[in-house]
Design a protein around this motif. Structure first.
Motif, short mmCIF file in Angstrom:
data_model
loop_
_atom_site.label_atom_id
_atom_site.label_comp_id
_atom_site.label_asym_id
_atom_site.label_seq_id
_atom_site.Cartn_x
_atom_site.Cartn_y
_atom_site.Cartn_z
N SER A 43 2.06 84.64 28.37
CA SER A 43 2.69 85.03 29.65
C SER A 43 3.49 86.32 29.53
O SER A 43 3.64 87.05 30.51
CB SER A 43 3.57 83.91 30.18
N GLU A 44 3.99 86.63 28.32
CA GLU A 44 4.72 87.90 28.18
C GLU A 44 3.76 89.08 28.34
O GLU A 44 4.13 90.12 28.89
CB GLU A 44 5.46 87.93 26.83
N THR A 60 1.43 74.19 40.41
CA THR A 60 1.15 74.23 38.97
C THR A 60 -0.33 74.11 38.65
O THR A 60 -0.91 74.98 37.99
CB THR A 60 1.94 73.11 38.25
N THR A 86 2.82 89.10 32.21
CA THR A 86 3.84 89.54 33.16
C THR A 86 4.44 90.90 32.79
O THR A 86 4.58 91.76 33.64
CB THR A 86 4.96 88.49 33.31
N ILE A 100 5.94 78.99 32.08
CA ILE A 100 6.74 80.21 31.85
C ILE A 100 8.23 79.88 31.85
O ILE A 100 9.00 80.45 31.07
CB ILE A 100 6.40 81.29 32.91
N TRP A 101 8.62 78.91 32.68
CA TRP A 101 10.04 78.54 32.80
C TRP A 101 10.56 77.86 31.54
O TRP A 101 11.77 77.68 31.37
CB TRP A 101 10.27 77.65 34.03
N GLU A 123 2.40 78.21 34.49
CA GLU A 123 2.92 78.56 35.81
C GLU A 123 4.37 79.03 35.73
O GLU A 123 5.08 78.68 34.80
CB GLU A 123 2.81 77.36 36.76
N SER A 124 4.78 79.79 36.72
CA SER A 124 6.20 80.19 36.82
C SER A 124 7.01 79.05 37.44
O SER A 124 6.44 78.09 37.98
CB SER A 124 6.32 81.45 37.69
N LEU A 125 8.32 79.20 37.41
CA LEU A 125 9.20 78.17 38.01
C LEU A 125 8.94 78.06 39.51
O LEU A 125 8.82 76.96 40.06
CB LEU A 125 10.67 78.52 37.74
N GLU A 126 8.79 79.21 40.14
CA GLU A 126 8.56 79.22 41.59
C GLU A 126 7.25 78.49 41.92
O GLU A 126 7.19 77.70 42.87
CB GLU A 126 8.48 80.68 42.03
N GLU A 127 6.22 78.75 41.12
CA GLU A 127 4.93 78.09 41.37
C GLU A 127 5.06 76.58 41.16
O GLU A 127 4.52 75.79 41.93
CB GLU A 127 3.86 78.69 40.44
N ARG A 128 5.80 76.18 40.12
CA ARG A 128 5.99 74.73 39.91
C ARG A 128 6.73 74.11 41.09
O ARG A 128 6.34 73.08 41.63
CB ARG A 128 6.74 74.47 38.60
#
Ligand code: PEP
Length: 247
Positions: A95-96, A138, A99, A166-167, A128-133
């Motif tokens: 993810s690094e 997810t 993103t 990712i979170w 997934e990102s926190l927002e997506e979760r």
């Protein structure tokens, strides 16, 4: 056939010659569960140093590889150069890199195809990102990432999947065993429906995101968690406890 437990260590852009030699010595001297496949991924500059000092039986991974054979690609490393240096694995799609370095699903898929067809093992990351979760996306995010790679891959035998929310990466906020198991099960279900029963059954699915010596045993008990991709804790002596988490 049972899936062999797999533990990868992603050093990211950390370490010095001395600190990396210390990590290698610690692994060389440790009693490691013989039923576990262990792979460590130092920064590119230290790949050969690690391969030279690390004991047989532990493999070395790059953190990235390019999807062209050789040539005018300043700053990149090729699959054939990894093979020439006895580096048998690479991480892709972390993810690094997705993103911060802007690697798309398609770029990651192309690199995965190039490396796996060239005979290099790939630790292919998704998550997934926190927002997506929090918005309930997810599984659909991961299915989209899987579809992009699956469109380019015919043979999955050189691929290990790492589910890395990712979170949870580098945050100290680990997914619960249940949260991780749910996503691993969804990935296996997707492979069964979209690739084959055999690939679903045989592909290892690792969990990554703030795994440490304390939380690894609980996670390792889940039926679809076949190992870990470890960042921060792979630089510490507790990496050995994580490798031995099934014991
Ligand atoms: C990673 O970078 O792949 C990772 C899982 O990092 P950490 O273990 O530090 O969360």
């Amino acid at each position: 056939m049972a899936r062999k437990f797999f533990v990868g260590g992603n050093f990211k852009m950390n370490g010095t010659i001395q600190s990396i030699k210390d990590i290698v010595k610690n692994l060389n001297d440790a009693q490691l569960d013989p039923n576990v496949e262990v792979v460590i991924a130092p920064p590119a500059l230290y790949l050969l140093l690690v391969r030279e000092h690390l004991r047989e039986g532990i493999e070395v991974a790059a953190q990235n590889v390019f999807d062209k054979p050789n040539g005018a690609f300043t700053g990149e490393i090729s699959v054939s150069q990894l093979k020439d240096s006895n580096i048998t694995w690479t991480i892709l799609g972390h993810s690094e890199r997705r993103t911060i370095l802007g690697e798309s699903d398609e770029v990651v898929a192309s690199k995965t195809k190039f490396a796996s067809e060239g005979g290099i093992g790939v630790i292919w990351c998704c998550g997934e990102s926190l927002e997506e979760r929090e918005s309930g996306k997810t599984v659909s995010v991961i299915e989209k990432q899987l579809a992009a790679v699956s469109a380019q891959i015919k043979d999955w035998k050189n691929i290990v999947i790492a589910y890395e929310p990712i979170w949870a990466i580098g945050t100290g906020k680990v997914a619960t065993a249940q949260q991780a198991q749910e996503v691993h099960e969804a990935i296996r279900k997707w492979l069964k429906a979209n690739v084959s029963d055999e690939v679903a059954e045989q592909t290892r699915i690792l969990y990554g995101g703030s795994v440490n010596g304390k939380n690894c045993k609980d996670l390792a008990k889940e039926k679809d968690i076949d190992g870990f991709l470890v960042g921060g804790a792979s630089l510490k002596p507790e990496f050995v406890e994580i490798i031995n988490s099934k014991q």
